[in-house]
Design an enzyme around this catalytic site. Structure first.
Site, short mmCIF file in Angstrom:
data_model
loop_
_atom_site.label_atom_id
_atom_site.label_comp_id
_atom_site.label_asym_id
_atom_site.label_seq_id
_atom_site.Cartn_x
_atom_site.Cartn_y
_atom_site.Cartn_z
N LYS A 212 -4.62 0.98 10.59
CA LYS A 212 -3.93 2.25 10.33
C LYS A 212 -4.48 3.40 11.19
O LYS A 212 -3.77 4.34 11.50
CB LYS A 212 -4.04 2.60 8.85
CG LYS A 212 -3.32 1.57 7.97
CD LYS A 212 -2.35 2.22 7.04
CE LYS A 212 -1.36 1.25 6.45
NZ LYS A 212 -1.95 0.06 5.81
N GLU B 173 2.49 9.98 3.21
CA GLU B 173 2.62 9.23 1.96
C GLU B 173 1.56 8.15 1.97
O GLU B 173 1.10 7.75 3.04
CB GLU B 173 4.01 8.60 1.88
CG GLU B 173 4.19 7.29 2.67
CD GLU B 173 4.06 7.44 4.19
OE1 GLU B 173 4.34 8.54 4.69
OE2 GLU B 173 3.68 6.46 4.87
N SER C 36 -5.89 -7.44 9.87
CA SER C 36 -5.49 -6.03 9.85
C SER C 36 -6.49 -5.10 9.19
O SER C 36 -6.54 -3.91 9.50
CB SER C 36 -4.12 -5.90 9.18
OG SER C 36 -4.13 -6.49 7.89
C1 LIG Z 1 -1.26 -0.98 5.08
C2 LIG Z 1 -1.82 -2.30 5.43
C3 LIG Z 1 -1.01 -3.41 5.78
C4 LIG Z 1 0.50 -3.38 5.73
O1 LIG Z 1 1.12 -2.45 6.57
P1 LIG Z 1 1.90 -2.86 7.90
O2 LIG Z 1 2.52 -1.59 8.33
O3 LIG Z 1 2.91 -3.90 7.54
O4 LIG Z 1 0.90 -3.36 8.86
C5 LIG Z 1 -1.62 -4.58 6.15
N1 LIG Z 1 -2.95 -4.71 6.15
C6 LIG Z 1 -3.78 -3.68 5.84
C7 LIG Z 1 -5.25 -3.90 5.87
C8 LIG Z 1 -3.24 -2.44 5.46
O5 LIG Z 1 -4.06 -1.44 5.12
#
Ligand SMILES: *Cc1c(COP(=O)(O)O)cnc(C)c1O
Length: 401
Positions: free
Chosen positions: A90, A112, A379
């Site tokens: 993010k 948000e 992620s």
């Molecule tokens: C917010 C989040 C996601 C999901 O959001 P995408 O926009 O689909 O990437 C996935 N993994 C983590 C660690 C997140 O914080």
């Protein structure tokens, strides 16, 4: 230049701008500012410098020797977005858009948030660039994610609880858009995923493609060639499109989106939009949504708080429809098992969201020849999920203990 979106923000049948009239000039202003920024070497230099010195890029691409041996099939690599400052991908998007806010001379940044990860990232860059920050969050999430609420406040943000609807991410996003209609002059609305009205899905994608551009260079260095398969978890789709977009023209590279199957996609408790969604309009764009026959948005569920938005970014909906991308749903139980698998095999505690991508890989990799190469987008890190995991495993955890 990217083929999508077209000049009206359409990705095939999806995308567009479905917003109140008062927001149309703001979206146009944003698009213009973004186009100018993209041509400005100073903007790129700033983005590059903060990415390197503050976010900690480039993130490593790590070959998982233990996991590969254990699963006994394809070679598995992790793109380590969990090592970004604030703990997830993010940060890439929040940094890019916060720099745009500064460039546009907006004094206030709004956002948000669901689980609070995007709220924390936005509060972080608002502090860094000395902007006022307000984060809208469903009141149920404010309760559930008390630690992230505290983080945002420490970083100087105002956190506003939203009491409408299901009191979660969807309602927080509706409120943030409503707030923006009244504050467009001095406020930059910093959206958290590759969703919402044009130009947001394009802007968020572009800032997240740093993941895929790095991964491409890194895998060629490791393996001397491109990967066979890319796997990422999907909610709005920003980490998935960020990894995969730079490979989109490489038709031999498979792209697999993994979404939240919750308690199972045959029941009502999941967030499997790509598997079961139908076209509709929400939050300013036409996309796939979980909705009933009357267009009422369904309640969603996932053990991963960051995967339970009832829609998906329009570009991902298009990639599904066009057949370029594959998709699958993974249940809470499978994600938890994969969470433990990565902890034990590689010494890495993944976010529950990312654990969905690992779970799908654990099913797929053993069926593939040993020469095949998979990159998983890790992620985020799992520290935020300790309470949820402890509860799911039936292990008591004292607050602060
Ligand atoms: C917010 C989040 C996601 C999901 O959001 P995408 O926009 O689909 O990437 C996935 N993994 C983590 C660690 C997140 O914080």
């Amino acid at each position: 230049m990217p083929a999508f979106p077209d000049t009206h923000g359409h990705f095939g049948d999806f995308g567009g701008k479905f917003v109140a009239e008062t927001l149309m000039p703001a979206l146009f202003e944003l698009e213009q500012a973004y186009k100018e920024a993209r041509r400005d070497p100073k903007f790129h230099a700033d983005l590059e410098r903060y990415s390197r010195e503050y976010v900690g890029r480039p993130t490593p691409l790590f070959f998982c020797a233990n996991l590969t041996a254990k699963l006994g099939g394809a070679r598995i690599y992790l793109k380590r977005e969990d090592l970004c400052h604030t703990g997830a991908h993010k940060a890439n998007n929040a940094l890019g858009q916060a720099l745009l806010a500064v460039r546009m001379k907006k004094e206030r940044i709004s956002a948000e948030t669901g689980a609070g990860q995007h709220g924390v990232a936005t509060a972080t860059f608002s502090a860094l660039f000395q902007r006022a920050c307000e984060v809208f969050m469903g009141s149920v999430d404010v309760e559930r994610q008390a630690l992230n609420v505290f983080r945002m406040k420490l970083l100087g943000a105002k956190v506003t609880a939203v009491d409408s609807g299901t009191k979660s991410l969807k309602d927080a996003m509706s409120e943030a858009l409503r707030d923006w209609t009244a504050t467009v002059r001095d406020t930059y609305y910093l959206i958290g995923s590759a969703a919402g009205p044009h130009p947001y899905p394009m802007i968020v994608r572009d800032f997240q493609t740093v993941i895929g551009r790095e991964a491409r260079r890194q895998i060629v260095k490791h393996e001397g060639r491109l990967p066979d398969i890319l796997i990422a978890c999907v909610n709005g789709g920003s980490n998935a499109i960020g990894l995969m977009y730079p490979f989109i023209k490489d038709k031999n590279v498979r792209m697999i989106f993994v979404e939240a199957g919750g308690l199972g996609i045959n029941g009502p408790s999941h967030a499997a939009t790509l598997t079961l969604g139908t076209p509709g309009v929400l939050h300013g764009n036409r996309t796939l949504l979980l909705q009933d026959e009357l267009g009422q948005i369904r309640d969603t569920h996932s053990i991963a708080a960051g995967l339970d938005y009832p829609g998906v970014g329009p570009e991902l909906a298009h990639l599904r429809d066009s057949g370029r991308a594959e998709y699958a749903a993974v249940t809470d139980a499978e994600a938890l098992e994969a969470f433990r698998l990565l902890c034990e095999t590689e010494g890495i505690i993944p976010a529950l969201e990312s654990s969905h991508a690992i779970a799908y890989t654990a099913k797929l990799a053993p069926t593939l020849p040993k020469e095949q190469v998979i990159i998983i987008n890790l992620s985020g890190r799992g520290d935020k999920d300790m309470n949820t995991v402890a509860r799911a495993l039936g292990v008591p955890l004292r607050e602060g203990g």
